[in-house]
Design a protein around this motif. Structure first.
Motif, PDB file in Angstrom:
ATOM      1  N   UNK A 177     -15.741  -7.438 -40.537  1.00 40.83           N
ATOM      2  CA  UNK A 177     -14.367  -7.518 -41.039  1.00 40.83           C
ATOM      3  C   UNK A 177     -13.749  -6.137 -41.178  1.00 40.83           C
ATOM      4  N   UNK A 178     -14.483  -5.132 -40.698  1.00 40.65           N
ATOM      5  CA  UNK A 178     -14.002  -3.749 -40.804  1.00 40.65           C
ATOM      6  C   UNK A 178     -15.117  -2.775 -41.138  1.00 40.65           C
ATOM      7  N   UNK A 179     -16.349  -3.254 -41.148  1.00 37.51           N
ATOM      8  CA  UNK A 179     -17.501  -2.501 -41.651  1.00 37.51           C
ATOM      9  C   UNK A 179     -17.869  -1.255 -40.850  1.00 37.51           C
ATOM     10  N   UNK A 304      -0.506 -12.048 -39.744  1.00 38.66           N
ATOM     11  CA  UNK A 304      -1.561 -11.110 -40.162  1.00 38.66           C
ATOM     12  C   UNK A 304      -1.783 -11.138 -41.674  1.00 38.66           C
ATOM     13  N   UNK A 305      -0.734 -11.490 -42.407  1.00 43.22           N
ATOM     14  CA  UNK A 305      -0.872 -11.579 -43.865  1.00 43.22           C
ATOM     15  C   UNK A 305      -1.827 -12.678 -44.302  1.00 43.22           C
ATOM     16  N   UNK A 306      -2.123 -13.601 -43.397  1.00 42.98           N
ATOM     17  CA  UNK A 306      -3.045 -14.694 -43.708  1.00 42.98           C
ATOM     18  C   UNK A 306      -4.457 -14.432 -43.190  1.00 42.98           C
ATOM     19  N   UNK A 307      -4.650 -13.254 -42.563  1.00 39.15           N
ATOM     20  CA  UNK A 307      -5.967 -12.948 -41.998  1.00 39.15           C
ATOM     21  C   UNK A 307      -7.018 -12.802 -43.092  1.00 39.15           C
ATOM     22  N   UNK A 308      -6.647 -12.110 -44.175  1.00 38.00           N
ATOM     23  CA  UNK A 308      -7.622 -11.878 -45.245  1.00 38.00           C
ATOM     24  C   UNK A 308      -8.107 -13.197 -45.856  1.00 38.00           C
ATOM     25  N   UNK A 309      -7.190 -14.092 -46.296  1.00 40.14           N
ATOM     26  CA  UNK A 309      -7.701 -15.371 -46.821  1.00 40.14           C
ATOM     27  C   UNK A 309      -8.482 -16.180 -45.775  1.00 40.14           C
ATOM     28  N   UNK A 310      -8.065 -16.161 -44.526  1.00 39.77           N
ATOM     29  CA  UNK A 310      -8.811 -16.925 -43.507  1.00 39.77           C
ATOM     30  C   UNK A 310     -10.212 -16.351 -43.343  1.00 39.77           C
ATOM     31  N   UNK A 422     -14.264  -8.714 -57.025  1.00 35.28           N
ATOM     32  CA  UNK A 422     -14.354  -9.019 -55.589  1.00 35.28           C
ATOM     33  C   UNK A 422     -13.004  -8.994 -54.868  1.00 35.28           C
ATOM     34  N   UNK A 423     -11.949  -9.503 -55.475  1.00 33.96           N
ATOM     35  CA  UNK A 423     -10.671  -9.553 -54.749  1.00 33.96           C
ATOM     36  C   UNK A 423     -10.150  -8.140 -54.452  1.00 33.96           C
ATOM     37  N   UNK A 424     -10.348  -7.210 -55.395  1.00 33.54           N
ATOM     38  CA  UNK A 424      -9.917  -5.824 -55.166  1.00 33.54           C
ATOM     39  C   UNK A 424     -10.738  -5.211 -54.037  1.00 33.54           C
ATOM     40  N   UNK A 425     -12.037  -5.502 -54.034  1.00 36.97           N
ATOM     41  CA  UNK A 425     -12.907  -4.969 -52.983  1.00 36.97           C
ATOM     42  C   UNK A 425     -12.487  -5.532 -51.623  1.00 36.97           C
ATOM     43  N   UNK A 426     -12.161  -6.818 -51.570  1.00 39.58           N
ATOM     44  CA  UNK A 426     -11.825  -7.451 -50.291  1.00 39.58           C
ATOM     45  C   UNK A 426     -10.589  -6.812 -49.649  1.00 39.58           C
ATOM     46  N   UNK A 427      -9.681  -6.280 -50.487  1.00 38.94           N
ATOM     47  CA  UNK A 427      -8.447  -5.694 -49.953  1.00 38.94           C
ATOM     48  C   UNK A 427      -8.703  -4.462 -49.078  1.00 38.94           C
ATOM     49  N   UNK A 428      -9.885  -3.853 -49.208  1.00 34.57           N
ATOM     50  CA  UNK A 428     -10.199  -2.678 -48.397  1.00 34.57           C
ATOM     51  C   UNK A 428     -10.173  -3.020 -46.902  1.00 34.57           C
ATOM     52  N   UNK A 429     -10.368  -4.290 -46.578  1.00 37.39           N
ATOM     53  CA  UNK A 429     -10.428  -4.718 -45.175  1.00 37.39           C
ATOM     54  C   UNK A 429      -9.129  -5.373 -44.691  1.00 37.39           C
ATOM     55  N   UNK A 430      -8.062  -5.178 -45.447  1.00 37.06           N
ATOM     56  CA  UNK A 430      -6.791  -5.826 -45.147  1.00 37.06           C
ATOM     57  C   UNK A 430      -6.318  -5.585 -43.708  1.00 37.06           C
ATOM     58  N   UNK A 431      -6.432  -4.359 -43.222  1.00 35.26           N
ATOM     59  CA  UNK A 431      -5.879  -4.005 -41.905  1.00 35.26           C
ATOM     60  C   UNK A 431      -6.869  -4.226 -40.773  1.00 35.26           C
ATOM     61  N   UNK A 433      -9.323  -6.746 -40.560  1.00 35.28           N
ATOM     62  CA  UNK A 433      -9.781  -8.119 -40.325  1.00 35.28           C
ATOM     63  C   UNK A 433      -9.112  -8.817 -39.131  1.00 35.28           C
ATOM     64  N   UNK A 434      -7.785  -8.627 -38.916  1.00 30.62           N
ATOM     65  CA  UNK A 434      -7.185  -9.357 -37.782  1.00 30.62           C
ATOM     66  C   UNK A 434      -7.928  -9.145 -36.459  1.00 30.62           C
ATOM     67  N   UNK A 435      -8.362  -7.909 -36.186  1.00 32.16           N
ATOM     68  CA  UNK A 435      -9.057  -7.627 -34.922  1.00 32.16           C
ATOM     69  C   UNK A 435     -10.357  -8.419 -34.826  1.00 32.16           C
ATOM     70  N   UNK A 436     -11.062  -8.587 -35.947  1.00 27.09           N
ATOM     71  CA  UNK A 436     -12.304  -9.361 -35.914  1.00 27.09           C
ATOM     72  C   UNK A 436     -12.036 -10.820 -35.611  1.00 27.09           C
ATOM     73  N   UNK A 437     -11.001 -11.385 -36.251  1.00 21.96           N
ATOM     74  CA  UNK A 437     -10.726 -12.807 -36.050  1.00 21.96           C
ATOM     75  C   UNK A 437     -10.357 -13.094 -34.601  1.00 21.96           C
ATOM     76  N   UNK A 438      -9.714 -12.131 -33.927  1.00 21.58           N
ATOM     77  CA  UNK A 438      -9.299 -12.332 -32.543  1.00 21.58           C
ATOM     78  C   UNK A 438     -10.303 -11.755 -31.544  1.00 21.58           C
TER      79      UNK A 438
END
Lengths: 509, 99
Positions: A177-179, A304-310, A422-431, A433-438
């Motif tokens: 997801x951005x690792x 893209x704004x829905x990538x993080x929840x997905x 956890x939710x604050x940590x997850x935001x680090x991958x906001x930008x 994640x879209x590339x991983x999903x696609x």
């Protein structure tokens, strides 16, 4: 301290090939650096000096025998502890695998060996690659060489820390997801997520199989390309491996030219929630691309704004299934096998003790999303969002050749700040994640240091990354743009960004 | 309104084969509730007529030739086992007392 640790991988391989330095000398210099600084940085979980020197000697012997060596032969590398290695422990940062010696090498591991790379040791990571800081490692966090009180990103944070601290010129990582990109961005180095399926998952301890992608870390774009080429390509042992040639990434990194290239600025990946210092450097990088002859336009990717929840439904769902293999029966930890407890009780006790908090959270979240009654509303919807995100990319790539965004919304955050949020940590991958999903390729290259915010200076003076995304199997484009940005910025700065990092105190040896 | 109750979290822990203590369940219940409320946003945009994507790239089944190849010898396969006996994995009893 030896100068050898400051050289690029390409330079080191050149010295070894020409005989100006032996692979053993190069390995020793890096082992000394590890001994001097890793007490503070904690990039490595396992380093076996004798085994490192034996690998280096083998390279020197091959050269002495007249063998033509590959472009990275004799270069040391930090290997993320998620890749199986038959001669070293492999833990994925988890207590449940502490001390485990896999019976086989991952394909990436085998290809590193075949290319003559010298595996220095296993790099620390968030447990099972779940996290953005390495704080989820069962063996303690790694630290950011720019500021030892801050995280080096994650999950491949041992890898980024090792490269940024000059403990190794190269490292492997995996990006779900951005690792790879996020730790590269916050440590001021280069990290690439290749096209999904471009690098083999065989022997990568699975987190989310439809997303996991091995990729390179380096201090230069060219070095990353050389490593990318060394371990990528079709692998019959991975059923999702792409049977196509590796894109010409090395050639693209050398070309480093963006004249006439159409660059799309993703409208949705900026604005609220982004650190002003990050946005300032990002906007300058976009202006730089324009000044280098790229045609820059704004592009909208409305979903893209829905990538993080997905992502936080899809990845935990796959993880809950993948991690069912840790059942205390065939390998790894077993707890409470006292002759009275059943296999199921032993399994549940072992998993409760062997997994850390984030892994448990994700297993349970995935179990929830996949359970009957919730499947359609959560996992099913997330899969539909994944389609929408792919369509956003497809529409964007009809207008432009590459897309750009900041790699991360903020610079490196302090260790502990988000550890139990956890939710604050997850935001680090906001930008990222879209590339991983696609499944598309993406790079992070350093684009400057964030200035302290007017609000109080939080996170100032720390590295910012520019993310470049390209269509599936157009990995060469991200290298082309990354190398052009690197070249122009290094001309401006008079050297690499990493030269601005404070020197680490070396422990006496 | 909570997205998930404490009882549901305890049930999930059982399904997940995680023997969690009461404190851990309390802590996780609050966090999972927060996460599930946040990820439920996917329901805003996903209309019925959108096909699901399970994988980044289109794939069909990949087959390999059905031929005998070397596999791990028993000592290697058992090398990481928590307990082994007579060239087999030794496991706790698999049936409960009531069975």
């Amino acid at each position: 301290m030896s100068d050898l640790t400051r050289k690029t991988a390409a330079e080191l391989a050149g010295l070894v090939a020409s005989g100006e330095a032996s692979a053993v000398e190069v390995a020793r210099a890096h082992l000394e650096r590890v001994a001097a600084v890793d007490g503070q940085v904690h990039a490595f979980l396992h380093v076996d000096e004798e085994a490192v020197l034996a690998q280096a000697r083998a390279v020197d012997e091959r050269r002495a025998a007249g063998e033509r060596l590959g472009p990275l032969a004799g270069v040391p590398i930090a290997h993320k502890d998620v890749f199986t290695t038959a001669d070293m422990p492999t833990t994925a940062g988890s207590k449940i695998l502490e001390g485990w010696r896999p019976p086989y090498d991952a394909t990436v591991t085998a290809r590193l060996r075949a290319a003559g790379l010298v595996i220095l040791g296993k790099a620390n990571m968030d447990e099972f690659a779940m996290g953005s800081s390495t704080e989820n490692s069962a063996f303690g966090p790694s630290r950011n060489p720019w500021d030892l009180t801050r995280v080096p990103g994650g999950s491949s944070g041992g890898s980024s820390a090792a490269v940024a601290a000059y403990e190794a010129p190269l490292a492997t990582g995996t990006d779900t997801g951005g690792s790879i990109r996020q730790p590269a961005a916050v440590t001021g180095i280069v990290g690439v997520k290749p096209t999904y399926g471009g690098s083999s998952r065989y022997g990568v301890i699975a987190f989310a199989s439809s997303l996991d992608t091995p990729g390179p870390f380096a201090r230069t774009v060219l070095d990353a390309a050389l490593l990318h080429e060394a371990f990528s390509g079709h692998d019959p042992m991975d059923s999702t491996s792409i049977d196509a040639p590796v894109p010409p990434v090395v050639e693209a990194a050398r070309r480093a030219d963006v004249a006439g290239l159409r660059v799309g600025v993703v409208k949705e990946l900026a604005g609220d929630g982004y650190q002003p210092g990050v946005l300032a450097r990002y906007r300058e990088a976009v202006e730089l691309l324009e000044s280098l002859g790229a045609k820059v336009v704004e592009v909208s990717c409305p979903h893209f704004g829905y990538a993080l929840p997905a992502y936080y439904l899809i990845a935990p769902s796959e993880c809950s299934s993948n991690l069912a293999r840790f059942d205390a029966m065939r390998y790894g930890l077993r707890v409470g096998d006292d002759g009275t407890r059943s296999a199921e009780e032993v399994m549940a006790l072992t998993r409760a003790q062997g997994f850390g908090a984030e892994v448990k959270r994700r297993i349970m979240l995935g179990t929830y999303a996949l359970s009957s009654g919730y499947y359609d509303a959560y996992y099913g919807k997330a899969q539909q969002v994944r389609t929408l995100i792919k369509r956003d990319f497809e529409a964007a790539f009809e207008q432009v050749d590459v897309l750009v965004s900041p790699t991360t919304p903020t610079t490196a955050f302090p260790i502990g700040e988000r550890a139990d949020d956890p939710m604050a940590m997850y935001l680090a991958d906001l930008c990222t994640i879209p590339a991983n999903l696609a499944g598309v390729p993406a790079i992070s290259v350093p684009c400057g240091l964030a200035e302290p915010d007017a609000a109080g200076g939080e996170g100032g003076g720390l590295p910012v990354g520019l993310q470049v995304m390209a269509p599936v199997l157009a990995d060469d484009r991200v290298y082309r743009v990354g190398a052009a940005v690197e070249k122009a910025l290094e001309d401006r700065w008079g050297g690499p960004l990493l030269a601005k990092a404070p020197e680490l105190a070396e422990a006496a040896q | 309104m909570t997205a998930i109750t404490r009882d549901e979290v305890a049930h999930l822990a059982r399904l997940s084969r995680l023997a969690l203590g009461e404190d851990e369940l309390d802590h996780l219940a609050a966090q999972l509730d927060q996460i599930i409320s946040a990820v439920a946003r996917v329901q805003e945009v996903a209309a019925q007529d959108i096909p699901p994507t399970s994988h980044a790239l289109p794939l069909s089944n990949v087959y390999r030739a059905d031929e005998v190849r070397p596999s791990l010898p028993p000592e290697q396969a058992l090398g990481g086992a928590p307990a082994a006996e007579e060239q087999r994995f030794r496991v706790p009893r698999i049936l409960g007392e009531e069975a």
